[in-house]
Design a protein around this motif. Structure first.
Motif, PDB file in Angstrom:
ATOM      1  N   PHE A  23       0.827  -1.211   0.000  1.00 30.24           N
ATOM      2  CA  PHE A  23       0.000   0.000   0.000  1.00 30.24           C
ATOM      3  C   PHE A  23       0.860   1.258   0.000  1.00 30.24           C
ATOM      4  CE2 PHE A  23      -3.709  -2.515   1.672  1.00 30.24           C
ATOM      5  CZ  PHE A  23      -4.464  -2.315   0.533  1.00 30.24           C
ATOM      6  N   ALA A  26       2.201   1.844  -3.406  1.00 30.96           N
ATOM      7  CA  ALA A  26       1.140   2.397  -4.260  1.00 30.96           C
ATOM      8  C   ALA A  26       0.972   3.891  -3.993  1.00 30.96           C
ATOM      9  CB  ALA A  26      -0.157   1.650  -4.015  1.00 30.96           C
ATOM     10  N   LEU A  27       1.073   4.302  -2.725  1.00 31.54           N
ATOM     11  CA  LEU A  27       0.962   5.724  -2.375  1.00 31.54           C
ATOM     12  C   LEU A  27       2.069   6.535  -3.059  1.00 31.54           C
ATOM     13  CD1 LEU A  27       0.114   6.203   1.403  1.00 31.54           C
ATOM     14  CD2 LEU A  27      -0.879   7.379  -0.542  1.00 31.54           C
ATOM     15  N   ASN A  30       1.350   6.920  -6.656  1.00 34.61           N
ATOM     16  CA  ASN A  30       0.257   7.877  -6.759  1.00 34.61           C
ATOM     17  C   ASN A  30       0.792   9.307  -6.713  1.00 34.61           C
ATOM     18  OD1 ASN A  30      -2.017   9.364  -6.485  1.00 34.61           O
ATOM     19  ND2 ASN A  30      -2.886   8.196  -4.805  1.00 34.61           N
ATOM     20  N   ALA A  33       2.551  11.133  -9.806  1.00 35.97           N
ATOM     21  CA  ALA A  33       1.772  11.736 -10.900  1.00 35.97           C
ATOM     22  C   ALA A  33       1.757  13.250 -10.795  1.00 35.97           C
ATOM     23  CB  ALA A  33       0.343  11.195 -10.878  1.00 35.97           C
ATOM     24  N   LEU A  34       2.028  13.795  -9.615  1.00 36.65           N
ATOM     25  CA  LEU A  34       1.990  15.241  -9.422  1.00 36.65           C
ATOM     26  C   LEU A  34       3.281  15.931  -9.855  1.00 36.65           C
ATOM     27  CD1 LEU A  34       0.412  15.273  -5.873  1.00 36.65           C
ATOM     28  CD2 LEU A  34      -0.696  15.958  -7.974  1.00 36.65           C
ATOM     29  N   GLY A  36       5.129  16.115 -12.670  1.00 37.29           N
ATOM     30  CA  GLY A  36       5.139  16.876 -13.907  1.00 37.29           C
ATOM     31  C   GLY A  36       4.400  18.185 -13.776  1.00 37.29           C
ATOM     32  N   GLN A  37       3.325  18.185 -13.002  1.00 41.08           N
ATOM     33  CA  GLN A  37       2.536  19.404 -12.850  1.00 41.08           C
ATOM     34  C   GLN A  37       3.329  20.492 -12.136  1.00 41.08           C
ATOM     35  OE1 GLN A  37      -0.791  19.352 -10.224  1.00 41.08           O
ATOM     36  NE2 GLN A  37      -1.799  21.003 -11.293  1.00 41.08           N
TER      37      GLN A  37
ATOM     38  N   ILE B  26      -7.077   3.280   2.948  1.00 38.00           N
ATOM     39  CA  ILE B  26      -5.807   3.155   2.223  1.00 38.00           C
ATOM     40  C   ILE B  26      -6.052   2.712   0.786  1.00 38.00           C
ATOM     41  CG2 ILE B  26      -3.625   1.888   2.120  1.00 38.00           C
ATOM     42  CD1 ILE B  26      -3.557   1.898   5.133  1.00 38.00           C
ATOM     43  N   THR B  30      -4.932   5.078  -2.329  1.00 35.37           N
ATOM     44  CA  THR B  30      -3.810   4.687  -3.179  1.00 35.37           C
ATOM     45  C   THR B  30      -4.223   4.469  -4.621  1.00 35.37           C
ATOM     46  OG1 THR B  30      -4.171   2.429  -2.425  1.00 35.37           O
ATOM     47  CG2 THR B  30      -2.303   3.610  -1.471  1.00 35.37           C
ATOM     48  N   ILE B  33      -6.271   9.504  -7.903  1.00 32.91           N
ATOM     49  CA  ILE B  33      -5.322  10.620  -7.984  1.00 32.91           C
ATOM     50  C   ILE B  33      -6.100  11.928  -7.942  1.00 32.91           C
ATOM     51  CG2 ILE B  33      -3.563  11.719  -9.393  1.00 32.91           C
ATOM     52  CD1 ILE B  33      -2.998   8.980 -10.597  1.00 32.91           C
ATOM     53  N   THR B  35      -5.802  15.468  -8.844  1.00 29.32           N
ATOM     54  CA  THR B  35      -5.122  16.599  -9.473  1.00 29.32           C
ATOM     55  C   THR B  35      -6.180  17.478 -10.105  1.00 29.32           C
ATOM     56  OG1 THR B  35      -4.804  15.199 -11.393  1.00 29.32           O
ATOM     57  CG2 THR B  35      -2.889  15.545 -10.007  1.00 29.32           C
ATOM     58  N   ILE B  41       1.131  21.136 -18.340  1.00 27.71           N
ATOM     59  CA  ILE B  41       2.275  20.614 -19.088  1.00 27.71           C
ATOM     60  C   ILE B  41       2.190  21.007 -20.564  1.00 27.71           C
ATOM     61  CG2 ILE B  41       3.501  18.501 -19.701  1.00 27.71           C
ATOM     62  CD1 ILE B  41       2.457  17.428 -16.932  1.00 27.71           C
TER      63      ILE B  41
END
Lengths: 119, 173
Positions: A23, A26-27, A30, A33-34, A36-37, B26, B30, B33, B35, B41
């Protein structure tokens, strides 16, 4: 309770540890993904091209024999259209008539840029 | 009389419930996302592309010569002016391998300081017929210094040497 079979508890415990570790991995994926922003935001915020263009505009102003109207244009249009406070002076150095000491200040509220350059 | 046998089972049940809630939390956190969107980008790439193209167009072919950009701005809104600047800008932006990127659109503005001292912005190219104002646009700019007033410009523009700001609004349709 006393009659419970207590065999294999270590295996169960280790299985739990592995599950929790998965887990957390996985976090981390996750959150990635931020990345690049934030980078893109940083690049968009930083006025690299604006500053470089302003420098070349100031050098053009010196090439065009320091017309005071051009200087007022650069300051006024920077404030109005680029949200940047710009101030610059260009003075002939005492030891060379073709060499100018340029004092350049740029501030758009996020980025402050000061430069003294000889041109 | 309250019977207090089996209290351990109750506590075990509560603990199991908490563990299940934690697991559910959890699992959800997990696999999703949060955003606000990743438009930053492509925006960054488009802004960099536009800035580079303007810088390239503002570079004279020979030392001491006049750059392509200055030549276009000098013509103002007339022939060889804003519309050709827009076309040339877009052509340079699309100059790449692979697909021709036909969705790229641009609109050119010119900002100048008027006779009265205020700053005015006028459209240099003809308006894009599909522009709604709701597009996700980026704006790239370039300083241009003029020795005289460009052709076909509003009357409040000065005629003495001046610095003007070419602004290009760039977006994908």
């Amino acid at each position: 309770m006393a009659c419970m079979n207590e065999d294999g508890q270590w295996i169960v415990l280790m299985g739990l540890l592995v599950a929790v570790a998965l887990f957390f991995l996985a976090l981390i994926i996750n959150q990635s993904a931020l990345v690049g922003q934030t980078t893109a935001e940083g690049v968009l915020e930083f006025p690299k091209n604006d500053i470089r263009d302003l420098r070349s505009a100031v050098f053009d102003y010196i090439d065009a024999s320091c017309d005071s109207g051009v200087k007022e244009d650069i300051v006024a249009i920077s404030l109005e259209r680029k949200n940047a406070v710009v101030s610059f002076t260009a003075d002939v150095t005492p030891w060379d008539n073709n060499l100018y000491m340029v004092d350049l200040h740029y501030n758009n509220g996020v980025t402050v840029y000061n430069e003294t350059v000889y041109y | 009389m309250v019977n207090n046998a089996g209290q351990l089972y109750t506590m075990e049940g509560v603990a199991a419930g908490l563990i299940m809630l934690l697991t559910a939390y959890i699992v959800v956190s997990t696999t999703s996302i949060y955003t606000t969107g990743d438009t930053h980008i492509p925006d960054m790439q488009l802004e960099q592309l536009g800035s580079d193209v303007l810088a390239m167009m503002d570079t004279p072919d020979i030392d001491g010569g006049t750059s392509e950009l200055v030549g276009f701005v000098k013509k103002g809104t007339g022939i060889g002016g804003g519309n050709d600047l827009q076309d040339e800008f877009l052509a340079n932006c699309k100059m790449r391998s692979g697909d021709p990127d036909d969705n790229l659109r641009a609109q050119v503005y010119l900002s100048y300081r008027t006779l009265g001292g205020s700053v005015n912005t006028t459209l240099l190219s003809s308006p894009d017929p599909w522009f709604t104002g709701r597009e996700n646009t980026v704006r790239v700019t370039r300083w241009v210094q003029l020795s005289q007033q460009p052709g076909d410009m509003p009357g409040d523009m000065r005629t003495d040497p001046q610095a003007v700001l070419v602004e290009v609004l760039l977006w994908r349709a």
